[in-house]
Design a protein around this motif. Structure first.
Motif, PDB file in Angstrom:
ATOM      1  N   LEU A  23       0.813  -1.214   0.000  1.00  0.00           N
ATOM      2  CA  LEU A  23       0.000   0.000   0.000  1.00  0.00           C
ATOM      3  C   LEU A  23       0.847   1.264   0.000  1.00  0.00           C
ATOM      4  O   LEU A  23       0.321   2.364  -0.184  1.00  0.00           O
ATOM      5  N   GLY A  24       2.149   1.111   0.229  1.00  0.00           N
ATOM      6  CA  GLY A  24       3.036   2.262   0.241  1.00  0.00           C
ATOM      7  C   GLY A  24       3.130   2.909  -1.127  1.00  0.00           C
ATOM      8  O   GLY A  24       3.128   2.233  -2.154  1.00  0.00           O
ATOM      9  N   GLY A  25       3.198   4.222  -1.173  1.00  0.00           N
ATOM     10  CA  GLY A  25       3.334   4.942  -2.434  1.00  0.00           C
ATOM     11  C   GLY A  25       2.049   5.106  -3.211  1.00  0.00           C
ATOM     12  O   GLY A  25       2.053   5.712  -4.294  1.00  0.00           O
ATOM     13  N   GLN A  26       0.922   4.588  -2.705  1.00  0.00           N
ATOM     14  CA  GLN A  26      -0.363   4.724  -3.392  1.00  0.00           C
ATOM     15  C   GLN A  26      -0.992   6.079  -3.053  1.00  0.00           C
ATOM     16  O   GLN A  26      -0.684   6.699  -2.036  1.00  0.00           O
ATOM     17  N   ARG A  27      -1.867   6.539  -3.925  1.00  0.00           N
ATOM     18  CA  ARG A  27      -2.656   7.742  -3.642  1.00  0.00           C
ATOM     19  C   ARG A  27      -3.991   7.301  -3.054  1.00  0.00           C
ATOM     20  O   ARG A  27      -4.540   6.264  -3.429  1.00  0.00           O
ATOM     21  N   TRP A  28      -4.514   8.125  -2.126  1.00  0.00           N
ATOM     22  CA  TRP A  28      -5.662   7.701  -1.338  1.00  0.00           C
ATOM     23  C   TRP A  28      -6.788   8.740  -1.358  1.00  0.00           C
ATOM     24  O   TRP A  28      -6.547   9.932  -1.507  1.00  0.00           O
ATOM     25  N   ILE A  29      -8.006   8.230  -1.144  1.00  0.00           N
ATOM     26  CA  ILE A  29      -9.144   9.051  -0.722  1.00  0.00           C
ATOM     27  C   ILE A  29      -9.323   8.745   0.755  1.00  0.00           C
ATOM     28  O   ILE A  29      -9.585   7.602   1.131  1.00  0.00           O
ATOM     29  N   LEU A  30      -9.165   9.764   1.596  1.00  0.00           N
ATOM     30  CA  LEU A  30      -9.105   9.536   3.041  1.00  0.00           C
ATOM     31  C   LEU A  30     -10.049  10.463   3.800  1.00  0.00           C
ATOM     32  O   LEU A  30     -10.386  11.544   3.330  1.00  0.00           O
ATOM     33  N   PRO A  31     -10.443  10.032   5.012  1.00  0.00           N
ATOM     34  CA  PRO A  31     -11.175  10.952   5.890  1.00  0.00           C
ATOM     35  C   PRO A  31     -10.264  12.099   6.316  1.00  0.00           C
ATOM     36  O   PRO A  31      -9.041  12.050   6.119  1.00  0.00           O
ATOM     37  N   ARG A  32     -10.853  13.131   6.914  1.00  0.00           N
ATOM     38  CA  ARG A  32     -10.072  14.292   7.347  1.00  0.00           C
ATOM     39  C   ARG A  32      -9.000  13.865   8.356  1.00  0.00           C
ATOM     40  O   ARG A  32      -9.167  12.864   9.064  1.00  0.00           O
ATOM     41  N   PRO A  80       0.043   7.432   4.555  1.00  0.00           N
ATOM     42  CA  PRO A  80      -0.709   7.438   3.295  1.00  0.00           C
ATOM     43  C   PRO A  80      -0.864   8.853   2.747  1.00  0.00           C
ATOM     44  O   PRO A  80      -1.115   9.801   3.496  1.00  0.00           O
ATOM     45  N   LEU A  81      -0.726   8.980   1.428  1.00  0.00           N
ATOM     46  CA  LEU A  81      -0.816  10.285   0.764  1.00  0.00           C
ATOM     47  C   LEU A  81      -2.250  10.520   0.299  1.00  0.00           C
ATOM     48  O   LEU A  81      -2.775   9.781  -0.541  1.00  0.00           O
ATOM     49  N   ALA A  82      -2.887  11.542   0.852  1.00  0.00           N
ATOM     50  CA  ALA A  82      -4.283  11.837   0.517  1.00  0.00           C
ATOM     51  C   ALA A  82      -4.357  12.702  -0.730  1.00  0.00           C
ATOM     52  O   ALA A  82      -3.940  13.861  -0.714  1.00  0.00           O
ATOM     53  N   ALA A  83      -4.885  12.136  -1.811  1.00  0.00           N
ATOM     54  CA  ALA A  83      -5.184  12.939  -2.993  1.00  0.00           C
ATOM     55  C   ALA A  83      -6.491  13.696  -2.797  1.00  0.00           C
ATOM     56  O   ALA A  83      -6.701  14.756  -3.383  1.00  0.00           O
ATOM     57  N   LEU A  84      -7.378  13.127  -1.960  1.00  0.00           N
ATOM     58  CA  LEU A  84      -8.678  13.742  -1.682  1.00  0.00           C
ATOM     59  C   LEU A  84      -9.045  13.418  -0.239  1.00  0.00           C
ATOM     60  O   LEU A  84      -8.923  12.272   0.194  1.00  0.00           O
ATOM     61  N   GLU A  85      -9.506  14.422   0.498  1.00  0.00           N
ATOM     62  CA  GLU A  85     -10.002  14.228   1.852  1.00  0.00           C
ATOM     63  C   GLU A  85     -11.493  14.524   1.884  1.00  0.00           C
ATOM     64  O   GLU A  85     -11.934  15.533   1.317  1.00  0.00           O
ATOM     65  N   VAL A  86     -12.271  13.649   2.519  1.00  0.00           N
ATOM     66  CA  VAL A  86     -13.732  13.769   2.536  1.00  0.00           C
ATOM     67  C   VAL A  86     -14.242  13.623   3.965  1.00  0.00           C
ATOM     68  O   VAL A  86     -13.603  12.997   4.808  1.00  0.00           O
ATOM     69  N   GLU A  87     -15.417  14.201   4.222  1.00  0.00           N
ATOM     70  CA  GLU A  87     -16.064  14.031   5.520  1.00  0.00           C
ATOM     71  C   GLU A  87     -16.668  12.635   5.642  1.00  0.00           C
ATOM     72  O   GLU A  87     -16.637  12.018   6.698  1.00  0.00           O
TER      73      GLU A  87
END
Length: 296
Positions: A189-198, A219-226
């Protein structure tokens, strides 16, 4: 001591607004009347509850302790008035329910779909927000119940009744390269782009902790969502990103799957029905609880 419920109401307004004129306007009284009420309450309790800065107000240390009792007393009074009204109209009335983005469509709306046809006179006041805010509104009596995710025990003034388990998982598009693997290691999972919570959410903190324990970069968050909406799931399904989300969210998009990855101790969370300890449950509250359990 001869505490007045009106004095309690004015005290809570003063705490909420932190200013004499604004608190008085909110209560529909004059500023001198509100000041007199606060002085009377302090005389009755023998405590200096408020620190005054011109017309600004802050709680003293004694006031902070008294505030918890005042909130409980005011909430119980409002409960009593509302329950009496329900009895007058044959148990029909208003039910105030809170839900998070994660529970409003998956839990609360299906429950209302069952309840509302059975009770034509029922009125629901639905408030959507974050768990901490909803907990505070239940504690203060502004909400009767809330349905929220929980990860640990909450404040002692609230009752958390677990409705069902909704563990977190690492998810990806079924077309993601990792989706074809029978077993996925944490290092994959290392180096992947993520959609993550805040960043401050419990789910995000748990995931970050697993990566830190394994000596991996966070983890690298490309997008953060509620919360994970249908739109964010479609984005996940059409991309090579990963996400950490509740198992229940997977049913909303067939093109998204949980990866077979072991993160060490499972990322646990539950869906709970939140109520205030010691509150008198109305028939509507009981019926809502039974409907939640029936759909769990």
């Amino acid at each position: 001591m001869n505490l007045s419920l009106r004095d309690i109401e004015y005290f809570l307004a003063a705490v909420e607004h932190g200013h004499l004129e604004r608190a008085a306007a909110a209560c529909g009284v004059s500023q001198p009347a509100l000041s007199k009420s606060l002085r009377r309450l302090e005389a009755d309790t023998g405590l200096a509850l408020m620190l005054r800065h011109g017309r600004g107000l802050t709680l003293s240390s004694e006031g902070m302790v008294f505030l918890q009792h005042a909130k409980r007393l005011w909430a119980e009074y409002r409960d009593a008035v509302r329950h009496a009204m329900e009895l007058r109209v044959g148990e029909a009335g208003l039910l105030r329910v809170g839900a998070t983005g994660a529970t409003v469509d998956s839990v609360v709306m299906p429950v209302l779909n069952r309840l509302l046809p059975r009770r034509p006179a029922l009125r629901i006041q639905l408030t959507q927000g974050l768990s901490d805010d909803l907990n505070a509104q239940v504690e203060s009596g502004k909400l009767d119940l809330a349905v929220t995710p929980v990860y640990a025990d909450g404040p002692p003034t609230l009752r958390h009744e677990i409705m069902f388990d909704d563990a977190l998982c690492v998810a990806a598009s079924r077309r993601h390269p990792l989706a074809a693997k029978a077993r996925v290691a944490l290092r994959d999972l290392g180096g992947q782009r993520w959609i993550l919570p805040r960043p401050t959410s419990v789910a995000r903190l748990l995931l970050d902790a697993r990566f830190a324990e394994a000596g991996l970069g966070l983890p690298l968050a490309a997008l953060e969502v509620e919360h994970f909406s249908e739109g964010s799931l479609r984005l996940l399904a059409g991309s090579d990103m990963l996400a950490v989300l509740p198992q229940s969210a997977l049913s909303a998009n067939a093109d998204v799957m949980a990866l077979p990855v072991t993160l060490g101790p499972p990322l646990r969370r539950n869906i709970a029905l939140i109520s205030r300890r010691g509150t008198l449950w109305s028939p509507l509250m009981k019926e809502f609880r039974e409907a939640v359990l029936a759909g769990a």
